[in-house]
Design an enzyme around this catalytic site. Structure first.
Site, PDB file in Angstrom:
ATOM      1  N   GLU A   1       0.791  -1.231   0.000  1.00  0.00           N
ATOM      2  CA  GLU A   1       0.000   0.000   0.000  1.00  0.00           C
ATOM      3  C   GLU A   1       0.824   1.281   0.000  1.00  0.00           C
ATOM      4  O   GLU A   1       0.674   2.133   0.891  1.00  0.00           O
ATOM      5  CB  GLU A   1      -0.965   0.017   1.196  1.00  0.00           C
ATOM      6  CG  GLU A   1      -2.019  -1.079   1.128  1.00  0.00           C
ATOM      7  CD  GLU A   1      -3.003  -1.016   2.280  1.00  0.00           C
ATOM      8  OE1 GLU A   1      -2.721  -0.340   3.290  1.00  0.00           O
ATOM      9  OE2 GLU A   1      -4.061  -1.654   2.190  1.00  0.00           O
TER      10      GLU A   1
ATOM     11  N   GLU B   1      -6.314  -8.078  -0.092  1.00  0.00           N
ATOM     12  CA  GLU B   1      -6.984  -7.712   1.159  1.00  0.00           C
ATOM     13  C   GLU B   1      -8.444  -7.380   0.887  1.00  0.00           C
ATOM     14  O   GLU B   1      -8.757  -6.642  -0.049  1.00  0.00           O
ATOM     15  CB  GLU B   1      -6.314  -6.503   1.823  1.00  0.00           C
ATOM     16  CG  GLU B   1      -4.942  -6.770   2.397  1.00  0.00           C
ATOM     17  CD  GLU B   1      -4.410  -5.583   3.202  1.00  0.00           C
ATOM     18  OE1 GLU B   1      -5.249  -4.762   3.657  1.00  0.00           O
ATOM     19  OE2 GLU B   1      -3.191  -5.479   3.365  1.00  0.00           O
TER      20      GLU B   1
END
Length: 823
Positions: A583, A690
């Site tokens: 991320e 995710e």
């Protein structure tokens, strides 16, 4: 001019004119009069009483001035003097002059009345003070008399017997004389007080001094008796004790035993108790004193014993400066000798300092690969296991992920802490500012940080974790870990290297149960996104800020060592995905610079032996939009774009009701996945590493330690574009609550369970249009909607990930009208 301004102006003019007239007219006449009659003025000034003020003096002077003017007019007759108030004799006063004179007389009268009332109040206060002082003096005298009488009675009782009777008459007369003397002194004091002097308590002090003198004489007689040699009678009666010191600290003659003094004091105490009914303080009662001393002694012994038992355990370190952090003795240490471990071996090479030794090779070795230790690994391995009958064993290639997508789960919160997963690790006073792994270790210090985190590593994930994952029909495991497993830098409080051996053991347990591994470097030097799970909440210091380029280079060095280690043959079959950076926040970073770094890291990893035929290189989408990756990084072999999909972190998606969320997962996310998988509209290979079935952001610490949430409209991040200051649950009103949203599964209704399962299966179906998915996370402490394990137990996830009841048939989506939309 505003209303009211005229009246204010006229009033101010009047006072100014009057003041000018007083100073130029009357005051000058007064000075002339004073110069002609100085004695008279001195006489009036000297006759002013103590209660008069300057105002009264001025008023009297002014009246005197007026009388002098009238006297001169009578004596001089008509004059041409044009001073105001001067008229020829016999001429009547004009209306204006008469009005002015009346005003002056009224002012003088009011001043005189105010002064009279002030004097009366002052006199009343003086009388009240004098009366209060007199009452207080009378009370004090009464108390003194009572004390004197009590002392007299006490002495009379203590003497007793014939001696008291023979001396009684003389003593009484002496007492009466002293009493009369004190009364005369009080009368004199009262007279002095009446004349304005401050009263002095001479009589009382005299009485007290006399009493003190008698007490000193009594002590002198007692001391003389205490210094006498003990008589044989006392010895025979057994009344002789140890030597006692007298009041001055000296023992009696020939070190006399002081028994006489002791007996006398005991008798006096007994008489006092009998007469007054008072009890002696506990420290003067021998029995109670001994009891209290015994209790204190026992408590002191207990403290010494407990301290002797506990302190050595706390400070015991025989092989290292750091404790193991686990009260349970590691197993398997009997198979090795302490002598086989060099004295200077660091903790990560010394099994005797480890909190857990289960399934580790404890034979010492300092061998490294890529400058990373292999200590703990066995030399042989077996890749014959497979997760379930629908996937190949580890030794065989997986095949095309587009046709057989991955079904996996994350071990989040294990080797990279995240507060909402394990809130107990962050259960501190908010004012301490413990919000991430950095501040936690900074607060705990090196020793306690090592104890706390290694205990967490050893217990949060065990071998049973991997067995249960395989039994759930999952076939991949994503293991997030942080760069301090490899390296730390100056000034950082992170626990160095300890998590490395737990990562290696976790991979070996995956091998045992046929689970393939997605390596995820979750935290990079400097923090690639500024979120708490990157290690440190706050500023982004990776490719940004003063040390941004330095931290980017450090990240490449980390990957250089990692890729060399994991290119060993033992990892060829089990590590199927290699993540470069989790991320990166490309909405705040230079996107071109991030892409450039990603290409550098991918080429480095490939050169070090991470094969393109066996391992997929994974890089994050950076939240910039999937369509923006079209045509990017196409020269990187066997790479996949990683996207994380959540409805609850988006202000526009969290407001969707239950049925709309299911429909959104089936329609919108399926469309996004397909567009991204097409190289003409997106990057190409895309996976979702995710996601969760949570429909609120209410979980404790989910948005950061101590922060609010979007659901109830209390989320303030500092970025107005992301903040939610009004409720964002579907009803968008004050009914939005997190109480039921955070409730345990035992309180979930059957309708709500049906929604959660359908929502999860909708996402599975959507993401399998790409290269697969990894649920976030396997387990949590109490965030039930985020735990795959707890979801299985509650029946809101399919018992087997490959066997589902819902496959995005939109006609099967109910309205869920019986579910409230605000909890």
């Amino acid at each position: 001019m505003p209303r009211g301004s005229h009246s204010r102006t006229r009033s101010q003019d009047y006072h100014q004119d009057h003041h000018h007239h007083h100073r130029d007219g009357h005051y000058s006449n007064y000075e002339r009069s004073r110069s002609r009659h100085p004695d008279q003025h001195r006489h009036r000034r000297g006759s002013v009483t103590a209660g008069e003020t300057d105002l009264e003096t001025d008023a009297k002077a002014y009246q005197h001035q007026r009388r002098e003017q009238r006297r001169r007019r009578r004596s001089q007759g008509p004059t041409s003097d044009n001073e105001e108030g001067t008229l020829p004799p016999g001429q009547p006063l004009s209306a204006a002059a008469l009005a002015k004179l009346n005003r002056e007389n009224e002012i003088a009268r009011m001043k005189e009345q105010r002064e009279r009332r002030r004097r009366e109040r002052e006199e009343a206060r003086i009388r009240e003070r004098e009366e209060a002082r007199a009452r207080e003096m009378e009370k004090e005298r009464e108390r003194a008399r009572e004390r004197g009488q009590e002392r007299t009675r006490s002495r009379g009782r203590s003497r007793g017997g014939v001696a008291s009777e023979t001396r009684g008459a003389g003593w009484e007369s002496e007492h009466e004389r002293r009493k009369r003397d004190r009364q005369r002194e009080r009368d004199r004091t009262r007279e002095r007080s009446g004349r304005g002097y401050e009263p002095v308590r001479a009589a009382e002090e005299d009485g007290e001094e006399a009493d003190e003198g008698r007490q000193q004489q009594q002590k002198y007689r007692e001391n003389r008796r205490s210094k006498r040699v003990v008589s044989g009678v006392l010895m025979e009666e057994g009344k002789v004790g140890k030597p006692e010191k007298d009041e001055n600290g000296y023992t009696g003659l020939r070190a006399s035993w002081g028994t006489g003094s002791s007996i006398l004091r005991i008798k006096q105490q007994a008489v006092q108790q009998a007469v007054t009914g008072e009890k002696l303080p506990w420290y003067k009662q021998k029995k109670k004193l001994l009891i209290y001393l015994a209790i204190c002694f026992v408590l002191f012994l207990i403290v010494i014993i407990v301290g002797a038992a506990v302190i050595p355990r706390v400070g015991e370190r025989k092989d290292s400066d750091k404790p193991t952090g686990n009260n349970n003795k590691p197993t398997g240490l009997d198979s090795i000798s302490r002598d086989s471990i060099p004295a200077d071996a660091p903790d990560w090479l010394n099994p005797f300092t480890w909190a857990d030794t289960t399934d580790f090779n404890l034979t010492y070795t300092d061998e490294t690969v890529g400058d990373l230790p292999v200590m703990g690994l066995f030399t042989t391995w077996d890749d014959s296991a497979r997760a379930n009958e629908h996937v190949p064993p580890l030794k065989d290639p997986w095949g095309d992920y587009g046709k057989r997508p991955a079904r996996g789960v994350n071990l989040g919160g294990w080797l990279s802490l995240e507060p909402f997963i394990t809130p107990s690790l962050f259960n501190y006073d908010r004012r301490l500012g413990i919000v991430d792994e950095y501040t936690l270790c900074q607060y705990l210090g090196e020793r306690r940080c090592a104890e706390t985190l290694e205990k967490h590593y050893a217990t949060f994930v065990t071998e049973d974790t991997f067995r249960e994952i395989a039994e759930a029909g999952l076939d991949h495991v994503r293991i997030p870990f942080s760069y301090w497993a490899v390296q730390t830098y100056d000034g950082e409080p992170y626990l160095f290297r300890t998590s490395w051996r737990y990562l290696l053991r976790g991979i070996e347990w995956c091998r045992k149960y046929g689970l393939r591994v997605n390596l995820d470097l979750h935290a990079l030097p400097g923090s690639q996104n500024g979120w708490n799970h990157s290690g440190r909440l706050g500023a982004i210091g990776w490719l940004n800020g003063t040390n941004g380029e330095l931290n980017a280079q450090r990240s490449l060095e980390i990957h250089d060592r990692l890729s060399k280690f994991f290119s060993q043959p033992r990892y060829h079959n089990i590590i199927t995905h290699y993540g470069l950076a989790n991320e990166p926040k490309m909405t705040k970073l230079d996107a071109d610079r991030v892409i450039q770094w990603t290409e550098q890291a991918a080429n480095l990893v490939r050169r070090n032996g991470i094969s393109s035929s066996r391992t997929i290189i994974v890089f994050g989408d950076g939240f910039r939009g999937l369509h923006k990756w079209q045509g990017q990084l196409q020269n990187v072999d066997n790479a996949a774009l990683d996207v994380h999909q959540y409805v609850i972190f988006n202000n526009d998606q969290i407001v969707l009701n239950h049925s709309a969320k299911v429909r959104f997962a089936c329609e919108s996310w399926t469309e996004q996945t397909l567009l991204s998988m097409d190289r003409s509209t997106g990057f190409g290979p895309t996976l979702v590493a995710e996601w969760s079935q949570a429909d609120t952001d209410c979980a404790k610490h989910l948005t950061n330690v101590g922060w609010g949430n979007r659901w109830t409209g209390t989320y303030v991040s500092g970025d107005p574009a992301l903040d939610a200051t009004s409720p964002r649950c579907p009803t968008q009103d004050r009914r939005c609550s997190c109480e039921l949203a955070n409730a345990p599964p035992s309180r979930w209704s059957e309708s709500y369970k049906k929604f959660l399962k359908m929502f999860a299966e909708a996402q599975m179906s959507s993401f399998e249009k790409g290269w697969g998915w990894w649920y976030w996370v396997w387990d949590t402490e109490d965030a039930y909607q985020w735990s795959y394990k707890k979801g299985l137990e509650a029946g809101v996830l399919p018992k087997k990930a490959y066997e589902r009841d819902f496959d995005c048939d939109l006609s099967q989506i109910p309205s869920f009208s019986d579910l409230p939309e605000y909890y």
